[in-house]
Design an enzyme around this catalytic site. Structure first.
Site: not given
Length: 529
Positions: A300, A311, A325
């Site tokens: 999460s 990224d 999740k």
């Protein structure tokens, strides 16, 4: 004369107007047609009618509230695995972890042989101020609740000890075979999100977070500034076991590592427009080397942080594939005091990855997916751990994957010695924790002579004597060490040492000692060099 008549009739006229107005109001209400407001109850539905009939007509006594809860949970079970219903009686406890505190007396306890033992007292808390000590055995609460020798579970004990802020609770404890009475005024007890923060190597700091609650970012910032004052230029951020929490806290934390107005995450759903969460200020650690540790229980909000840093090529991600999740829940308060946490959107990393693992085959299979990683060898071998989801490219050209969690840049396998039957039984029964507590109580003077976790690690080396004591202690819980391997024995003694450090210095001590033999920590230190 006219004036006197007006004085007599005016009150009667007002009364008549009020009655007429009320009558017209009811007529308008009954004849108005329109959509009901959110959570309104203008019309009884079939479910409520059935519950009413059961309550008033059924042949036997039955808990209607329990039936209602079962019906709601069955309905929500047909949605995603993370939409959930919290009954009113459980709501306060369910939200404690996210708000980061609760009202209580500030102790940790364990039940040994039907006796409640105080195993830790929070420094500066209500119990510490009142004089409660580690090793005290609770006999009575408020003179009326006799809990010594009674089979009472942890939740029952919590209900006795917790209460309104400032309210008194009287404890009768047994200490050195003597009964002592204490009156403790309940206070706000923190549930820290930060387990440990210290300089793990020259110029290298270590911070471990266990959740993203309302206090996570403030706790993190306090420790980050302390470490920077100690000369930290590199950081290991440990998110293993971090099940997530509040998205806003995750964004604020990521902002400390990313520069400019970089995108951290965005959310979007069928009925929820896209919402971007971007960096808004200069971060305190935008340039230093960064390693993030993750495993299969990193989920999460902690995946949001991990995904953003991966990224933007900002950190090296080390460990094993995260939980997966990628759904966002919003809490809705219901009229009876209960709460619905409804999934309203998916979240996406800066390059557009949604890392939610599939849940179309039902909740049972969704939950078993984690165990399947152990059975199919994914957590043990790098070649089976490669993600097969859609590929994305970072600005630096690195390949990252969507679907089913975040794949780390560097894989570190799971320790297979933890899969032995003896280990499973020890953790299931809590035997190792119980042994560490009893060992501490027997050797308190010697252990308190060790001033820091670093001193403890260097000077206390459990060996054959401790092994024999642990073996005898485990037999009482029907745990047999006869066929245990030398590697597993050594691992068990190390873990006993770690847990004993936690008994003395709580989570800070545990991680300072356990990190000395942690392969992921070793890999992170190697990468940061």
């Amino acid at each position: 004369m006219g004036s006197k008549k007006l004085q007599v009739w005016l009150p009667l006229l007002f009364a008549a107007v009020m009655v007429l107005g009320m009558w017209l109001g009811y007529q308008l209400r009954d004849n108005t047609v329109g959509e009901p407001s959110f959570l309104s109850n203008s019309k009884t539905n079939a479910l409520q009618e059935i519950l009413n009939l059961i309550q008033n007509k059924y042949v036997d006594n039955v808990s209607v509230d329990s039936l209602k809860d079962d019906a709601i949970n069955d309905m929500l079970g047909r949605l995603d695995p993370h939409t959930s219903y919290i009954p009113a009686k459980d709501r306060e406890a369910a939200n404690e972890d996210l708000q980061g505190n609760f009202e209580g007396i500030g102790v940790e306890f364990q039940v040994f042989n039907d006796t409640v033992n105080i195993v830790n007292v929070i420094p500066g808390g209500p119990s510490a101020k009142a004089g409660i000590e580690i090793g005290d055995e609770i006999v009575r609460v408020n003179d009326t609740a006799n809990i010594a020798g009674k089979k009472i579970d942890a939740d029952g004990i919590k209900k006795l000890l917790r209460g309104e802020h400032g309210s008194p609770v009287k404890l009768t404890v047994l200490r050195n075979n003597k009964l002592k009475d204490f009156t403790i005024n309940r206070g706000t007890i923190p549930l820290p999100a930060l387990d440990a923060a210290y300089m793990i190597a020259p110029q290298t700091g270590f911070i471990r977070l266990n959740k993203f609650s309302e206090t996570t970012y403030p706790e993190f910032m306090v420790e980050l500034e302390k470490l920077q004052k100690q000369g930290m230029q590199k950081l290991i951020l440990d998110l293993r076991g971090n099940g997530g929490g509040l998205i806003t806290q995750a964004v604020e934390l990521a902002d400390e590592f990313l520069d400019d107005d970089k995108l951290v995450v965005y959310t979007q759903g069928l009925h929820s427009a896209r919402q971007d969460y971007k960096c808004e200020r200069d971060g305190l650690f935008e340039k230093g080397k960064l390693a993030v540790l993750v495993d299969e229980t990193t989920a999460s909000a902690s995946e949001i942080v991990t995904g953003a840093l991966q990224d933007w090529d900002r950190a090296t991600i080390i460990g094993r594939r995260t939980f997966g999740k990628g759904l966002v829940q919003e809490p809705f308060s219901l009229s009876d005091g209960s709460e619905l946490r409804l999934t309203i959107a998916r979240y996406y990393t800066p390059v557009g990855r949604n890392i939610q693992k599939p849940y179309d085959k039902g909740k049972d299979e969704y939950e078993e997916e984690l165990f399947n990683r152990f059975h199919n060898g994914e957590v043990l071998r790098a070649d089976t751990a490669k993600q097969k989801g859609p590929e994305f490219k970072t600005p630096a050209g690195h390949i990252v994957y969507g679907g089913g969690g975040i794949t780390p840049d560097i894989f570190v396998p799971y320790d297979t010695t933890l899969q032995s039957p003896a280990f499973t039984q020890l953790y299931y029964k809590g035997t190792l924790n119980d042994f560490a507590y009893h060992y501490y109580m027997q050797h308190k003077a010697m252990l308190q002579g060790l001033k820091s976790p670093a001193d403890f690690y260097k000077q206390f080396h459990p060996g054959e004597n401790e092994w024999q004591q642990l073996t005898a202690f485990a037999k009482k819980d029907s745990v047999d060490f006869n066929n245990i391997s030398a590697a597993a024995k050594n691992n068990l003694l190390q873990r006993f040492q770690n847990i004993l450090a936690r008994q003395i210095w709580r989570t800070e001590g545990y991680y300072e000692v356990s990190n000395e033999n942690d392969p992921m920590i070793a890999k992170a230190l190697e990468v940061l060099k």
